[in-house]
Design an enzyme around this catalytic site. Structure first.
Site, PDB file in Angstrom:
ATOM      1  N   LYS A  68       0.861  -1.181   0.000  1.00  0.00           N
ATOM      2  CA  LYS A  68       0.000   0.000   0.000  1.00  0.00           C
ATOM      3  C   LYS A  68       0.894   1.226   0.000  1.00  0.00           C
ATOM      4  CE  LYS A  68      -3.397   2.551   2.687  1.00  0.00           C
ATOM      5  NZ  LYS A  68      -4.382   2.514   3.763  1.00  0.00           N
ATOM      6  N   LYS A  87      -2.319  -1.595  -3.742  1.00  0.00           N
ATOM      7  CA  LYS A  87      -3.188  -0.422  -3.657  1.00  0.00           C
ATOM      8  C   LYS A  87      -2.356   0.831  -3.781  1.00  0.00           C
ATOM      9  CE  LYS A  87      -6.069   1.966  -0.371  1.00  0.00           C
ATOM     10  NZ  LYS A  87      -6.381   2.145   0.991  1.00  0.00           N
TER      11      LYS A  87
HETATM   12  C1  PBG Z   1      -6.743   3.671   5.887  1.00  0.00           C
HETATM   13  C2  PBG Z   1      -7.283   3.552   4.518  1.00  0.00           C
HETATM   14  C3  PBG Z   1      -7.253   4.515   3.512  1.00  0.00           C
HETATM   15  C4  PBG Z   1      -7.847   3.952   2.399  1.00  0.00           C
HETATM   16  C5  PBG Z   1      -8.263   2.669   2.755  1.00  0.00           C
HETATM   17  N1  PBG Z   1      -7.882   2.438   4.059  1.00  0.00           N
HETATM   18  C6  PBG Z   1      -6.780   5.914   3.570  1.00  0.00           C
HETATM   19  C7  PBG Z   1      -5.346   6.167   3.727  1.00  0.00           C
HETATM   20  O1  PBG Z   1      -4.535   5.254   3.836  1.00  0.00           O
HETATM   21  O2  PBG Z   1      -5.001   7.337   3.781  1.00  0.00           O
HETATM   22  C8  PBG Z   1      -8.018   4.621   1.075  1.00  0.00           C
HETATM   23  C9  PBG Z   1      -9.043   4.023   0.174  1.00  0.00           C
HETATM   24  C10 PBG Z   1      -9.466   4.923  -0.923  1.00  0.00           C
HETATM   25  O3  PBG Z   1      -8.865   5.977  -1.199  1.00  0.00           O
HETATM   26  O4  PBG Z   1     -10.443   4.571  -1.583  1.00  0.00           O
HETATM   27  N2  PBG Z   1      -7.607   3.127   6.841  1.00  0.00           N
END
Ligand code: PBG
Length: 328
Positions: A197, A250
């Site tokens: 991620k 992701k």
């Molecule tokens: C954190 C989380 C995020 C997303 C999913 N889980 C935000 C981040 O990491 O800042 C982003 C998902 C999206 O943008 O659709 N709990």
């Protein structure tokens, strides 16, 4: 003499031929719909940059789930928007917390018709908006955060989650959650690991949707540098070794090289998350007339499948399922 394949256009001449040799397909039962459920709000609230996406109430979430099940989607990914935040994010593991309440309702109304995936993270629940608890210097404390992720997972599993999805990028989060689930006898609850991620600007709209923008600093101390491919492979491998059932990359579109590389290296099921900014971007482009929304959505999601994703998490899941049905 001509070569046997010097006329590849022969294969593209008619729709039936094109269907015959099509290598990749989108399927509703490989799509998961991310949803936001908000505590203590009288009615659902629109997200300004994500047309058609709302912070749902528990009741409106049930209607959304009915629609998702009717469209044959694989399931829902739940993100909570709690009524109360604190320094450690304690409402994330509250058995009466908003996600737990929603999970119990969904489980009792839908049985096994929809997979219930629960996001395991703290940023929506902490006042500072970081994905973990902070130490005295204001840095995220990895190992204290792991204990809280374990509590969250146990409470979500007890409320009916099929799948726990840790998204905070703490070191050792998959192993810690697997151990906690196993010792509680929750051996059949799966882990969908946000393994690679990245610290991405494409999460912009999510921060409004889940009300979780960091109040200071950013997430680059735990999410990955978008420049790093080899490091992503190490993250994926360690999550697999720690017991992840499904690996995830992701965001989606800008990271499809990694989806392909992960597909080629690992046999585990692989997911990619087409994030909030990708949704907003396609909608914004379509609103100006630059792109046709339907074609842009189908092509971009097909690309994720072609890159090697088995599963796609996408805010477009319902639209895709409807369009697939129309296409027959
Ligand atoms: C954190 C989380 C995020 C997303 C999913 N889980 C935000 C981040 O990491 O800042 C982003 C998902 C999206 O943008 O659709 N709990």
């Amino acid at each position: 003499m001509s070569f046997p394949d010097d006329r590849p256009r022969r294969l593209r001449r008619t729709p039936a031929l094109r269907r015959l040799v099509r290598e990749t397909h989108l399927r509703a039962d490989q799509l998961l719909l991310p949803c936001f459920v908000a505590e203590g709000v009288p009615e659902r609230r629109a997200i300004s940059t994500m047309p058609g996406v709302f912070q749902e109430t528990v009741d409106s979430l049930m209607s959304l789930a009915t629609e998702a099940a009717g469209l044959g989607l694989a399931g829902l990914v739940l993100f909570g928007v709690p009524g109360r935040k604190d320094d450690v994010g304690s409402s994330a593991w509250d058995d009466q917390g908003i996600v737990q309440v929603a999970l119990r309702r969904l489980r009792s109304e839908f049985g096994d018709r929809l997979l219930l995936v629960a996001d395991d993270c703290l940023d929506e629940y902490t006042v500072h908006g970081h994905c973990g608890v902070l130490d005295a210097r204001g840095d995220v404390d990895n190992d204290r955060t792991l204990e809280l992720y374990q509590r969250i997972a146990l409470s979500q599993a007890a409320a009916g989650a099929d799948v726990i999805a840790p998204s905070g990028m703490m070191d050792g989060q998959v192993g810690a959650i697997r151990e906690a689930l196993d010792s509680a006898g929750q051996t059949s609850v799966l882990i969908l690991a946000y393994a690679a991620k990245f610290a991405s600007c494409f999460y912009g709209p999510f921060r409004e949707a889940a009300d979780c923008a960091p109040q200071f600093g950013d997430r680059r101390g735990y999410q990955m540098d978008p420049a790093n491919r080899r490091e992503a492979m190490r993250e994926l491998e360690s999550d697999l070794l720690e017991g992840a059932d499904i690996l995830m990359v992701k965001p989606g579109l800008s990271y499809l090289d990694l989806v392909r590389e992960a597909r080629d290296h690992f046999d585990a099921p692989l997911a990619c998350f087409s994030v909030s900014g990708e949704y907003a971007m396609l909608h914004a482009a379509a609103a100006t007339g630059a792109l046709d929304l339907r074609q842009a959505v189908m092509e971009s999601h097909l690309s994720m499948r072609r890159a090697g994703a088995d599963v796609v998490l996408t805010y477009f899941a319902r639209e895709i399922s409807r369009w697939l049905r129309e296409d027959g």
